[in-house]
Each structure stands twice: as C-alpha cells, then as structure tokens.
Scaffold this active site. Structure first.
Site, short mmCIF file in Angstrom:
data_model
loop_
_atom_site.label_atom_id
_atom_site.label_comp_id
_atom_site.label_asym_id
_atom_site.label_seq_id
_atom_site.Cartn_x
_atom_site.Cartn_y
_atom_site.Cartn_z
N HIS A 244 0.69 -1.44 0.15
CA HIS A 244 -0.19 0.02 -0.16
C HIS A 244 0.91 1.20 -0.13
O HIS A 244 0.34 2.33 -0.21
CB HIS A 244 -0.98 -0.12 1.16
N HIS B 39 4.41 -12.38 0.60
CA HIS B 39 3.80 -11.05 0.28
C HIS B 39 5.10 -10.21 0.22
O HIS B 39 4.59 -8.78 0.39
CB HIS B 39 2.57 -10.65 1.10
#
Length: 270
Positions: free
Chosen positions: A99, A248
């Site tokens: 993000h 991730h």
C-alpha cells in the site's frame, strides 16, 4: 547508515546510498504500513552499485515509533517530496511495496512525468478490495480485534514461506507498532479503495500516463493474471511480472530477482 531529518514537523528516517550512473534516475523505496526502511535491507546492496537509492520510513515509523497526529497518503506524499527536495533528488522512480503504492501514484500525479518518469509497485492488491481483506482492515480499526486481524493477515502474507531473515524482519525489525498505527493503516487503505475503486482505477486517473509495472507473487490464481493482461490491453503503458515467490514480501524473499526486475524496467528508458 540511517539519517534523521525533521520535515513538516515530524521525524523522518532515511538512507541515501550510492550514485546513479549517467542518465539514470534515483530509486526511492517506499514501504507498506507497519514496516520501516529495514524492509529493504536485502535489496539495497543489489541496486546501489548502479543507482542512487533512497529508502525512508514513514512518519511514526522511525526506530522509536514516535506517535504523531493523524495522517494518510497526503501527508506521506508531502513528507517524501520534502525529503527528496532537501537531499537534492530530482528525477526518480518510486519502488513501492504493497500500500505504499498509493503514495507512489500520488507522487507521480503531483510531480509529473518529467520528475517521476516511471513507477514500480510490488504486491499490491490490484482488484477492488476483496471481502476478506475488507473485513480485516475494518477489524484493524477495532481495539478488541486488531491483534487477531494482524495475525490473520500475517499468516496469509507468509503462505508457509518463512525464512530466518524474514522472521527477523517481522518479529524484531517490525515490532513496536501498536493499535494507533495499525488502525490508521486499516482506515487509510479502506479509504483508498473506496475513493479509487482499485489501484488500477487510480492509475487510470493519473494526469499524465507513464510506464507502470506491477510485480507480484500473490494471489496465485489465473484470473489475477488475466486481470493484468486485460488492463495492459487497454493501457499499453502498464506491464506486469509474476514472481516465483511464496510470500507477500518479495524484496525480502527475492532481492536478487526484484533488483533484476527494477533494473530492466528502469533501463528501458535509458
């Protein structure tokens, strides 16, 4: 070596390493929420021989986890610009994890294509917000649910791909972030998807198109690859690469491969 500068009234820690070869932009490494600049400690040595590399920790993400007032993408963008102006970085390519990609796109919009000619984002959910992730970011904003939500997210992010360096980063280098930071992350992430629909929706609203690449390991579904192919069909400035990672955290898990992707992408224009 990590340096400290006070900008916009807050402490910003950063590293400024290497010198870009002639004609090459600097690389500015942006983290996701709940990480400081040490997320990139395994990647930087692969980039610094060829590029000037600037990595920074967001406000409130310094080593002391200094509590600051409320903030979001607008303030993160302003802090990044202030730092780059202060240390004399002109043309640069943002390299953003997760993000942090929202900030990378905002930097591109505010500074224009001459200063930000390209953007690379790693492992950001490119669809509209999935229902399970939406529930998790809402739970991050609840005092009685945030810890369990964080644990659930961490489990999905690791996908069984635990390594000693990654454990060190998650358990030691990333500790100290409390409810204040995690709740804010949930709100800011939720707000971004509500406003733009998806990161691809945000890209479509940029004032000036420029090459953007998404590199990712998650999720491992063919429909996700098809989404990227279809988006490129509408927007030739977009490209993607699927990585062979399990987690991730590609800059930590696959630093050599990520460095290769960055060099190839940046050097397309030089």
């Amino acid at each position: 070596m990590t340096a400290l500068m006070t900008l916009n009234g807050v402490r910003i820690e950063y590293q400024d390493i290497g010198t870009s070869s002639a004609g090459k932009p600097a690389l500015v490494l942006l983290t996701g929420w709940g990480h400081d600049l040490r997320y990139y400690r395994r990647l930087i040595p692969h980039l610094a021989p060829e590029f000037r590399v600037v990595a920074l920790s967001w406000r409130g993400h310094d080593a002391d986890r200094t509590l600051v007032g409320d903030y979001g993408v607008h303030e993160q963008t302003a802090d990044t610009i202030a730092l780059l102006d202060a240390i004399g970085v002109d043309v640069f390519v943002p390299v953003a994890h997760a993000h942090g990609g929202w900030v990378a796109l905002q930097l591109a919009d505010e500074l224009g294509v001459q200063r930000v000619p390209r953007v690379l984002i790693a492992d950001l959910i490119m669809t509209t917000i999935p229902s399970d992730f939406a529930a998790a970011v809402r739970d991050l904003q609840k005092p009685d649910r945030w810890k369990s939500a964080r644990a659930g997210l961490a489990k999905s992010w690791l996908s069984g791909g635990v390594t000693l360096p990654l454990l060190k980063h998650l358990l030691i280098e990333s500790r100290g972030f409390g409810f204040d930071t995690w709740a804010r992350s949930g709100r800011v992430i939720e707000d971004a998807y509500n406003r733009w629909g998806s990161p691809m929706g945000r890209m479509e609203q940029l004032n000036e198109p420029r090459p953007i690449r998404h590199v990712f390991s998650h999720p491992k579904t063919s429909s996700y690859d098809e989404l990227h192919v279809a988006f490129r069909g509408r927007h030739p400035w977009f490209s993607h690469r699927r990585l062979a990672g399990r987690t991730h955290f590609p800059a930590h898990e696959l630093p050599r491969e990520i460095a290769t992707e960055i060099r190839a992408f940046v050097n397309e224009s030089t």
